[in-house]
Design an enzyme around this catalytic site. Structure first.
Site, short mmCIF file in Angstrom:
data_model
loop_
_atom_site.label_atom_id
_atom_site.label_comp_id
_atom_site.label_asym_id
_atom_site.label_seq_id
_atom_site.Cartn_x
_atom_site.Cartn_y
_atom_site.Cartn_z
N ASP A 342 5.57 1.01 2.89
CA ASP A 342 4.84 0.59 3.96
C ASP A 342 3.44 0.55 3.84
OD1 ASP A 342 4.65 -0.23 7.06
OD2 ASP A 342 3.90 1.48 7.39
N GLU A 378 4.56 -3.11 0.25
CA GLU A 378 4.03 -3.82 1.38
C GLU A 378 2.41 -3.81 0.86
OE1 GLU A 378 3.98 -4.48 6.11
OE2 GLU A 378 3.78 -2.39 5.42
#
Length: 712
Positions: A342, A378
């Site tokens: 993330d 990401e």
């Protein structure tokens, strides 16, 4: 109680069959107490007197799995100098393998008094916070083997443990929403029939429910609020939280592996749940605030490139060790097959700029364990210069946000999209080829947990996040969505038919694109969130997957679309069966040496069957395209050096708002068969599709896609 010196490594609580070694790092502490917690609320404190390189440690014979514990740290409480030690706060072990209990958000879990942030708070937090747990590391893995599915054969399925399983009709109530539910035959059968090869789980590291959301009657459903980087989230365990969650998670991994499905974890190493300077003192802040966090110029505050209040200090060797130890633990002990990071750009911020040569990437590249699993970034954060799609090192794959945006724009009819769409369809060579990466560097997706579901992408122009309690101000306002003529639910048959076709267009495009496809859970049968594009706080039926009704009403606009489910399964099978859709090298745009085929490996045509010229790509209104994929011109060899051959395909895209006649190109094959037509709700049976010849004209209805196949 006997207390032996113990060892400084490994960090955390390590049970060896006779007792437990405890080790914890802090440079700031003057003294650390290990507190063994008892069920009557009392505790036994043991001072960790041994210290090696700022690691305090002790071995306690007879301390067994299931024992709850925490640390009390004595040291400076000087926020103006970046120190926030306070022995009144019971702290979680950063290396805890399991966590018990929940936080009740009493004022005692904060280092200051409410309304008086400058006043030190010496209330005891132990009755109001979570506890670390000693776990039993032993588990019978049987004949478990990691599937090790090649990237080019991978189909990712992003899912939430609770959201995927909470409403599944075949699951017993006591298993719903748990790790055990993932291992249930009904869930595994759905995944295998769909053709999924890897389950990408949204955060399962121990996370914390936000105080603000709890007060509002909401929850941190998504889980991007980690406090324990080694511990499976205890609320997803059906057996108990005194270490049972570890066994339950391992059992789920074992069952998924047995079905040939890899397990990939969405991990949040960029920040912690302690938030900004007004956040709670739960672990890292009280142990050694300045060693774990990026402090601002004023050390009372934090540098925040994550939008959550803090960022971990990626140039600290102790933070890097924590992250690498955590990654290795989940691979070696929990046997997961990879990670999706993330806000991964934050991990590359040693100082200010995002640096692809940062220490974190160096460590991953050199690590003999972590470097061998799937690593997905990401590739952005909210800091300056944080959008880094295409800029990660060669070992990494990336969520390709440009793919998502371009495919959405094409099918909703945006002008000047065709040229970029061609790049995204063929693996985004403009992003990945220059540094030696391959098409598999691109994780292609149209939807994910963040944003509209696939159903809502074609049913809403605007977000509808009122239930989140922020006046519909939260969530992305520019969704590149189109409601097909009506906002939200409708009974207009024309609108419903167009929405269904658009969903098929997105699924088909995804499976025909070079790269690694990713589906979001429930999109395969039309899951809706009622237009909520930021359901992070909706731990409810808004976010949970409503599984298909065995006997759905075909005229009802809602979930449970059996036709879409079967179409998705068929598209995944088509991709699986044909290597021309999952190339391991980029197209050359010319004949491939050694294949003895005079045709290029790829060719581009107008809908009239003429070769695309430069000017054709630049026409603002151009929304149609035919693509020839030559199955006899695959440049990469098979695993034993053999030549790979496949059928050839013509992909015809009509993204315009009117029907178009497409001419089958000449000189690229005489006989073809239609194998996909998104204007139809069903795929033709193998070998039964309509036959067409070179030069024939096919009418594609508005916003539809047709695929023709020619045997090798």
């Amino acid at each position: 109680m006997q207390v032996w010196p113990g060892q400084a490594y490994p960090l955390g609580a390590t049970y060896d069959g006779a007792g437990t070694n405890f080790a914890v790092f802090s440079e700031a502490a003057s003294r650390i107490e290990l507190c063994l917690l008892h069920d009557d609320g009392s505790e036994t404190a043991v001072e960790l007197r041994e210290s090696d390189a700022s690691v305090r440690h002790a071995y306690l014979p007879g301390v067994m799995p299931g024992q709850r514990y925490g640390f009390r740290v004595h040291g400076p409480y000087e926020p103006a100098h970046g120190h926030r030690c306070n022995s009144a706060k019971l702290l979680l072990d950063p290396y805890a393998k399991a966590v018990s209990g929940r936080i009740d958000w009493n004022e005692a879990v904060y280092g200051y008094h409410f309304g008086r942030p400058g006043d030190r708070n010496d209330l005891d937090s132990a009755p109001h916070t979570m506890a670390s747990v000693v776990v039993n590391p032993y588990f019978d893995w049987g004949d478990d083997r990691p599937p090790r599915t090649d990237y080019h054969r991978t189909v990712l399925y992003e899912a939430h443990v609770k959201g995927l399983t909470m409403l599944h009709p075949a699951l017993p109530d006591e298993l719903r929403g748990s790790y055990a539910a993932l291992a249930h035959p009904a869930v595994i059968e759905h995944l295998t029939e769909l053709g999924v090869t890897a389950l990408e789980l949204m955060p399962v590291h121990q996370f914390v429910q936000d105080h603000r959301l709890a007060d509002a009657g909401l929850a941190n459903y998504w889980g991007y609020n980690t406090i324990g980087f080694f511990a499976p989230h205890n609320a997803y365990a059906s057996w108990g939280d005194r270490g049972q969650q570890v066994l339950e998670f391992k059992s789920a991994v074992r069952a998924l592996h047995a079905a040939g499905i890899e397990v990939i974890l969405d991990v949040v190493y960029n920040h912690t749940a302690e938030g900004n300077h007004l956040g709670p003192t739960l672990s890292f802040r009280g142990l050694d605030n300045a060693s774990y966090y990026r402090l601002a110029e004023d050390p009372r505050h934090y540098t925040d490139t994550t939008g959550t209040g803090n960022s971990l200090l990626m140039r600290s060797p102790h933070v890097l060790q924590l992250i690498m130890d955590s990654l290795r633990y989940w691979v070696t002990e929990m046997r997961v097959d990879g990670f999706r990071f993330d806000l991964a750009a934050t991990l590359a911020r040693q100082f200010h700029e995002v640096d692809r040569l940062s220490s974190f990437f160096d460590l991953v590249q050199q690590d003999p364990v972590v470097s061998q699993v799937k690593l997905i970034a990401e590739p952005w954060d909210v800091g300056e210069g944080g959008y880094q799609v295409g800029n990660f090192p060669p070992l990494w794959t990336e969520w390709n946000g440009m793919y998502r945006d371009t495919v959405r724009d094409l099918w909703r009819g945006e002008p000047r999209t065709l040229a970029e769409f061609a790049s995204r369809l063929t693996g985004s060579s403009d992003l990945y080829q220059s540094d030696g990466r391959r098409p598999i560097a691109s994780v292609n997706f149209v939807t994910c947990h963040d944003g509209f579901t696939l159903h809502d992408l074609v049913a809403y122009d605007q977000k509808h996040n009122e239930a989140n309690g922020e006046g519909n101000r939260d969530g992305e306002s520019h969704n590149r969505s189109w409601n097909c003529g009506a906002e939200g639910p409708t009974d207009d048959p024309g609108v419903l038919a167009l929405r269904a076709r658009q969903q098929r267009n997105f699924i088909a495009t995804l499976m025909l694109s070079q790269g690694v496809p990713m589906l979001a859970h429930g999109d395969e049968f039309g899951r809706t969130q009622g237009g909520n594009n930021n359901a992070y706080c909706q731990d409810s039926e808004v976010s949970w997957v409503h599984w298909p009704d065995p006997d759905p009403d075909p005229d009802e606009d809602g979930e449970g679309d059996a036709d879409l489910l079967e179409f998705t399964r068929s598209m995944v099978r088509l991709r699986r069966d044909h290597p021309v859709f999952r190339r391991r090298r980029f197209f050359q745009g010319s004949p491939v040496e050694g294949t003895h085929d005079e045709l290029s490996d790829i060719a581009w045509f107008t809908h009239e069957g003429e070769s695309m010229k430069q000017r054709d790509w630049q026409v603002a209104s151009a929304r149609s395209l035919t693509v020839f994929l030559n199955g006899r011109a695959i440049s990469e060899p098979g695993p034993r050096g053999e030549r790979i051959t496949d059928d050839s395909f013509l992909l015809m895209f009509n993204a315009s708002d009117e029907p178009l006649d497409f001419t089958v190109p000449v000189n690229h094959g005489r006989q073809w068969r239609i194998v996909v037509d998104t204007a139809r709700t069903e795929m033709p049976e193998p070998g039964s599709g309509r036959r067409v010849k070179a030069g024939d004209r096919l009418t594609l209805v508005d916003r539809s896609l047709t695929v023709l196949q020619r045997p090798a």
